[in-house]
Design a protein around this motif. Structure first.
Motif, short mmCIF file in Angstrom:
data_model
loop_
_atom_site.label_atom_id
_atom_site.label_comp_id
_atom_site.label_asym_id
_atom_site.label_seq_id
_atom_site.Cartn_x
_atom_site.Cartn_y
_atom_site.Cartn_z
N ASP A 76 -4.30 -65.36 -28.20
CA ASP A 76 -3.28 -64.73 -29.05
C ASP A 76 -3.99 -63.78 -30.01
N ILE A 77 -3.91 -62.49 -29.73
CA ILE A 77 -4.64 -61.48 -30.50
C ILE A 77 -4.21 -61.45 -31.96
N GLU A 78 -2.92 -61.60 -32.21
CA GLU A 78 -2.41 -61.56 -33.59
C GLU A 78 -2.93 -62.76 -34.39
N ALA A 79 -2.90 -63.94 -33.78
CA ALA A 79 -3.37 -65.15 -34.47
C ALA A 79 -4.87 -65.08 -34.73
N ALA A 80 -5.64 -64.63 -33.74
CA ALA A 80 -7.09 -64.53 -33.91
C ALA A 80 -7.43 -63.52 -35.00
N ARG A 81 -6.76 -62.38 -34.99
CA ARG A 81 -6.99 -61.37 -36.02
C ARG A 81 -6.65 -61.94 -37.40
N ALA A 82 -5.50 -62.59 -37.50
CA ALA A 82 -5.06 -63.15 -38.79
C ALA A 82 -6.07 -64.17 -39.32
N ARG A 87 -10.36 -65.24 -43.30
CA ARG A 87 -11.73 -65.65 -43.61
C ARG A 87 -12.51 -64.54 -44.33
N GLY A 88 -11.87 -63.39 -44.52
CA GLY A 88 -12.51 -62.30 -45.23
C GLY A 88 -13.22 -61.28 -44.35
N ILE A 89 -12.93 -61.29 -43.05
CA ILE A 89 -13.54 -60.34 -42.12
C ILE A 89 -12.63 -59.12 -42.01
N ASP A 90 -13.21 -57.94 -42.08
CA ASP A 90 -12.46 -56.68 -41.97
C ASP A 90 -12.24 -56.38 -40.49
N VAL A 91 -11.01 -56.60 -40.02
CA VAL A 91 -10.67 -56.43 -38.60
C VAL A 91 -9.68 -55.29 -38.47
N SER A 92 -9.85 -54.46 -37.45
CA SER A 92 -8.92 -53.36 -37.20
C SER A 92 -7.52 -53.90 -36.94
N GLU A 93 -6.56 -53.04 -36.98
CA GLU A 93 -5.22 -53.40 -36.54
C GLU A 93 -5.27 -53.64 -35.04
N VAL A 94 -4.32 -54.39 -34.53
CA VAL A 94 -4.23 -54.63 -33.09
C VAL A 94 -3.83 -53.31 -32.42
N PHE A 95 -4.43 -53.04 -31.28
CA PHE A 95 -4.09 -51.85 -30.51
C PHE A 95 -4.16 -52.17 -29.03
N SER A 133 -4.72 -55.94 -24.90
CA SER A 133 -4.57 -55.82 -26.35
C SER A 133 -5.90 -56.14 -27.03
N PHE A 134 -6.22 -55.37 -28.08
CA PHE A 134 -7.53 -55.44 -28.69
C PHE A 134 -7.46 -55.36 -30.21
N ALA A 135 -8.52 -55.81 -30.85
CA ALA A 135 -8.81 -55.55 -32.26
C ALA A 135 -10.33 -55.55 -32.36
N THR A 136 -10.87 -54.83 -33.33
CA THR A 136 -12.32 -54.73 -33.43
C THR A 136 -12.80 -55.05 -34.84
N PHE A 137 -14.05 -55.48 -34.93
CA PHE A 137 -14.71 -55.67 -36.21
C PHE A 137 -16.20 -55.50 -36.01
#
Length: 157
Positions: A76-82, A87-95, A133-137
């Motif tokens: 689940d990309i949204e849950a993992a990103r959230a 936790r304070g990690i700067d993660v891109s928006e989901v794309f 679906s992706f997000a990056t950090f």
């Protein structure tokens, strides 16, 4: 033959800073060894992964921040990103990949597409296609990580 990817050595410039980052990201500290001033090894494993990362002093001659496109598969990309953001990690928006082609990393966390392709589009893939679906950090040195949503893996995975 059964080959399992076990460890990836990533280049970092500041070992304590990298250790603090991966602890904050929720990776499990497996081992830390410093038998001399010239050699310091730290191993972390991402939650749920069978493959670990190692970094430290004397571990690699690769340029710190030069590793790009290290994929973490999540259901689940949204849950993992959230969770990472919490936790304070700067993660891109989901794309998602509007062109339907494999992402190409060129530089610190910058993912581009071959000429003529539509490129990334905001939000989760409209059909919630696996691998779509992706997000990056990035870590403090700029090593680039990619979250990729996969709910049903390809056969044999």
């Amino acid at each position: 033959m059964d080959l399992k990817l076990e460890v990836i050595v990533i280049p970092v410039s500041d070992v304590p800073r990298a250790k603090a980052f991966y602890e904050k990201a929720g990776f499990r500290l497996d081992i830390e060894a410093k038998p001399s001033e010239d050699w310091h090894c730290i191993q972390f494993t991402p939650p749920g992964s069978e493959c670990s990362i190692i970094f430290g002093k004397g571990m690699t001659t690769a340029e710190p921040g030069s590793f790009q496109g290290i994929y973490l598969v999540v259901p689940d990309i949204e849950a993992a990103r959230a969770e990472l953001v919490e936790r304070g990690i700067d993660v891109s928006e989901v794309f998602h990949d509007g062109a339907g082609v494999f992402l190409h990393g060129h530089g610190k966390g910058d993912f581009t597409y071959p000429p003529g392709f539509a490129g990334k589009e905001s939000g989760r893939h409209p059909d919630r296609t696996d691998y779509g679906s992706f997000a990056t950090f990035t870590d403090p040195d700029g090593n680039g990580w990619v979250l990729q949503e996969v709910r049903k893996r390809l056969p044999g995975r």
